[in-house]
Design a protein around this motif. Structure first.
Motif, PDB file in Angstrom:
ATOM      1  N   LYS A  68       0.825  -1.225   0.000  1.00  0.00           N
ATOM      2  CA  LYS A  68       0.000   0.000   0.000  1.00  0.00           C
ATOM      3  C   LYS A  68       0.855   1.269   0.000  1.00  0.00           C
ATOM      4  O   LYS A  68       0.624   2.177  -0.807  1.00  0.00           O
ATOM      5  N   THR A  69       1.825   1.338   0.898  1.00  0.00           N
ATOM      6  CA  THR A  69       2.636   2.564   0.993  1.00  0.00           C
ATOM      7  C   THR A  69       3.414   2.783  -0.302  1.00  0.00           C
ATOM      8  O   THR A  69       3.459   3.898  -0.847  1.00  0.00           O
ATOM      9  N   THR A  70       3.999   1.704  -0.814  1.00  0.00           N
ATOM     10  CA  THR A  70       4.769   1.799  -2.061  1.00  0.00           C
ATOM     11  C   THR A  70       3.855   2.262  -3.199  1.00  0.00           C
ATOM     12  O   THR A  70       4.216   3.147  -3.990  1.00  0.00           O
ATOM     13  N   ASP A 105       5.619  -8.474 -10.440  1.00  0.00           N
ATOM     14  CA  ASP A 105       6.981  -8.795 -10.895  1.00  0.00           C
ATOM     15  C   ASP A 105       7.506 -10.071 -10.255  1.00  0.00           C
ATOM     16  O   ASP A 105       8.482 -10.642 -10.728  1.00  0.00           O
ATOM     17  N   HIS A 145       4.167  -8.153   8.721  1.00  0.00           N
ATOM     18  CA  HIS A 145       5.148  -7.229   8.163  1.00  0.00           C
ATOM     19  C   HIS A 145       6.062  -6.763   9.293  1.00  0.00           C
ATOM     20  O   HIS A 145       5.579  -6.357  10.350  1.00  0.00           O
ATOM     21  N   LYS A 186       8.930  -3.883   9.579  1.00  0.00           N
ATOM     22  CA  LYS A 186       9.578  -2.828   8.783  1.00  0.00           C
ATOM     23  C   LYS A 186      10.446  -1.962   9.680  1.00  0.00           C
ATOM     24  O   LYS A 186      10.122  -1.710  10.836  1.00  0.00           O
TER      25      LYS A 186
HETATM   26  N1  LIG Z   1       8.587  -7.123  -5.606  1.00  0.00           N
HETATM   27  C1  LIG Z   1       7.732  -6.203  -5.210  1.00  0.00           C
HETATM   28  N2  LIG Z   1       7.759  -5.767  -3.955  1.00  0.00           N
HETATM   29  C2  LIG Z   1       6.860  -4.827  -3.596  1.00  0.00           C
HETATM   30  C3  LIG Z   1       5.911  -4.281  -4.483  1.00  0.00           C
HETATM   31  N3  LIG Z   1       5.171  -3.378  -3.813  1.00  0.00           N
HETATM   32  C4  LIG Z   1       5.648  -3.345  -2.556  1.00  0.00           C
HETATM   33  N4  LIG Z   1       6.674  -4.211  -2.429  1.00  0.00           N
HETATM   34  C5  LIG Z   1       7.486  -4.501  -1.247  1.00  0.00           C
HETATM   35  O1  LIG Z   1       6.654  -5.081  -0.250  1.00  0.00           O
HETATM   36  C6  LIG Z   1       7.078  -4.653   1.032  1.00  0.00           C
HETATM   37  C7  LIG Z   1       5.925  -4.000   1.757  1.00  0.00           C
HETATM   38  O2  LIG Z   1       5.566  -2.831   1.058  1.00  0.00           O
HETATM   39  P1  LIG Z   1       4.740  -1.661   1.732  1.00  0.00           P
HETATM   40  O3  LIG Z   1       4.432  -0.680   0.671  1.00  0.00           O
HETATM   41  O4  LIG Z   1       5.429  -1.184   2.945  1.00  0.00           O
HETATM   42  O5  LIG Z   1       3.425  -2.478   2.153  1.00  0.00           O
HETATM   43  P2  LIG Z   1       2.195  -1.971   3.015  1.00  0.00           P
HETATM   44  O6  LIG Z   1       0.999  -2.647   2.490  1.00  0.00           O
HETATM   45  O7  LIG Z   1       2.159  -0.486   3.048  1.00  0.00           O
HETATM   46  O8  LIG Z   1       2.572  -2.536   4.456  1.00  0.00           O
HETATM   47  P3  LIG Z   1       1.847  -2.186   5.852  1.00  0.00           P
HETATM   48  O9  LIG Z   1       1.611  -0.723   5.896  1.00  0.00           O
HETATM   49  O10 LIG Z   1       2.801  -2.628   6.904  1.00  0.00           O
HETATM   50  O11 LIG Z   1       0.584  -2.989   5.875  1.00  0.00           O
HETATM   51  C8  LIG Z   1       8.253  -3.705   0.798  1.00  0.00           C
HETATM   52  O12 LIG Z   1       9.440  -4.441   0.892  1.00  0.00           O
HETATM   53  C9  LIG Z   1       8.051  -3.236  -0.623  1.00  0.00           C
HETATM   54  O13 LIG Z   1       9.230  -2.857  -1.279  1.00  0.00           O
HETATM   55  C10 LIG Z   1       5.918  -4.774  -5.820  1.00  0.00           C
HETATM   56  O14 LIG Z   1       5.138  -4.393  -6.664  1.00  0.00           O
HETATM   57  N5  LIG Z   1       6.846  -5.732  -6.127  1.00  0.00           N
END
Ligand SMILES: Nc1nc2c(ncn2[C@@H]2O[C@H](COP(=O)(O)OP(=O)(O)OP(=O)(O)O)[C@@H](O)[C@H]2O)c(=O)[nH]1
Ligand SMILES: [Mg+2]
Length: 382
Positions: free
Chosen positions: A26-28, A179, A287, A289
């Motif tokens: 989500k954050t990414t 990916d 997760h 982080k």
């Molecule tokens: N390979 C890959 N990794 C990804 C992708 N999107 C996110 N990630 C990885 O997944 C991990 C979690 O990403 P976040 O964006 O922090 O996920 P989140 O959903 O915000 O996590 P929470 O806020 O803790 O629930 C990180 O290591 C990112 O780099 C993607 O499209 N491909």
């Protein structure tokens, strides 16, 4: 029910919220979306959310968008649903920047967003906001683990229930991290999702690499209204149990060192050791982080699976001599054990990297029973 405070908005702001299970990206994805929307000429603000203070996402997203001057505020000490009034206060701060679009990331253990957040916003702030479709992001591994039950899991059935509810209330299902899977598997997972949710649009993205992001963004910005799918049925006891099996740890740690150290190596070492300790406990990872802010730059590292290697963010400096490390862990483990494990890992890393860690603040708990103050059914939002 009391009425929340009023908001003064010159023209309606579009709200784009993207939820989904812990670590789904989500954050990414929201940071990438923000960047593209800004390059398209619009103004954007972001609101992050967590069960506790010292949230890594806030500093990470600020760093990801550092050159773009994006206002980022956070709602902490509970999900948007349960902290609705605080959400309004944080949104109000962002509104001072006159954004066209406001992006929001609900906590990854949260569901019932439409009834508890979207509909109350629509009713109480009809003139202030328009809602874009609500997206739920999913990680392919979690789809196989929690939805299709094809792989082993360290999580109990309630967590699968929560995962299914997150999908059920989405307008858009975003199969992220494309990916990491072969095209054939991508197609199969897409078909499985479509079979279970025939009315929903499915997007396949790599938030990290950018694949599929344009289609998703276009659909979000198309003007189509959204966030309307109230869950027909949700058992709050099951939902609460799904959250309660998680140990949730947020800590702020001062890092000091006599000599320069390798910040990437340090974070990788901490996460690898955390993973090894969690493996001994058979503790499912939602997760874990880390965000290290040193010399004005925030660097991060993530672990989203017991079987995986830690992921190091893209902007790791060669050396650092100190800073503040935020540790955020969401793990299937009793809080006391999780806290002990994290303390043990930090102490071991301190010795091997010749750094001093002072834990300035540490919260470790299981999320409380969700009790949203403004939960509304469909008819009420019309
Ligand atoms: N390979 C890959 N990794 C990804 C992708 N999107 C996110 N990630 C990885 O997944 C991990 C979690 O990403 P976040 O964006 O922090 O996920 P989140 O959903 O915000 O996590 P929470 O806020 O803790 O629930 C990180 O290591 C990112 O780099 C993607 O499209 N491909
Ligand atoms: Mg996040």
């Amino acid at each position: 029910m009391k009425t929340p405070k009023t908001l003064d908005v010159r023209k309606p702001v579009k709200l784009i919220f993207a939820g989904g299970f812990l670590g789904s990206g989500k954050t990414t994805a929201l940071a990438a979306l923000a960047r593209d929307i800004i390059h398209g000429g619009m103004r954007v603000g972001i609101v992050t959310n967590d069960q506790s203070g010292n949230l890594a996402d806030t500093v990470i997203v600020r760093q990801m968008l550092s050159e773009l001057d994006v206002p980022v505020e956070e709602v902490v000490e509970g999900c948007f649903c349960c902290r609705f009034d605080d959400l309004i206060l944080q949104v109000e701060k962002i509104l001072a920047y006159e954004p066209d679009i406001l992006l929001g990331e609900p906590v990854g253990s949260c569901t019932d967003f439409v009834a508890a957040v979207a509909h109350p916003l629509k009713i109480h702030y009809r003139d202030a906001f328009t809602f874009a479709p609500f997206s739920t992001l999913v990680d392919p591994d979690r789809v196989r683990e929690l939805l299709l039950k094809e792989t082993g899991t360290h999580f109990p059935e309630e967590v699968s229930y929560l995962f299914r509810k997150q999908l059920e209330e989405a307008d858009f299902i975003v199969l992220n991290k494309s990916d990491l899977i072969e095209p054939k598997e991508r197609g199969r997972l897409e078909r499985e999702l479509r079979k279970r949710h025939p009315g929903k649009e499915i997007f396949v993205t790599s938030a990290l690499r950018g694949d599929g992001m344009l289609d998703w963004r276009k659909a979000l910005l198309s003007g189509r209204p959204g966030a309307d799918t109230v869950l027909r049925q949700i058992d709050y006891d099951r939902y609460a149990r799904a959250e309660a099996v998680l140990g949730w740890l947020n800590a702020a740690v001062k890092v000091r060192s006599e000599t320069a150290f390798d910040p990437g190596g340090l974070m990788e070492g901490v996460l690898a050791r955390t993973r090894d300790v969690l493996r001994e406990h058979n503790a499912g990872v939602g997760h874990v982080k880390l965000a290290l802010t040193s010399g004005g730059r925030t660097m991060w590292a993530n672990l989203t699976d017991l079987r995986a290697d830690p992921y190091l963010g893209p902007n790791i400096a060669d050396t650092a001599s100190g800073g503040t490390l935020l540790v955020n862990a969401r793990v299937r483990m009793e809080p006391e054990k999780l806290e002990a494990a994290v303390r043990e890992v930090l102490s071991a890393a301190s010795a091997s990297f010749a750094v001093t860690f002072d834990i300035v603040d540490l919260q470790c708990f299981s999320p409380a029973y969700p009790d949203p103050p403004y939960r509304m059914q469909k008819g009420q939002a019309q």
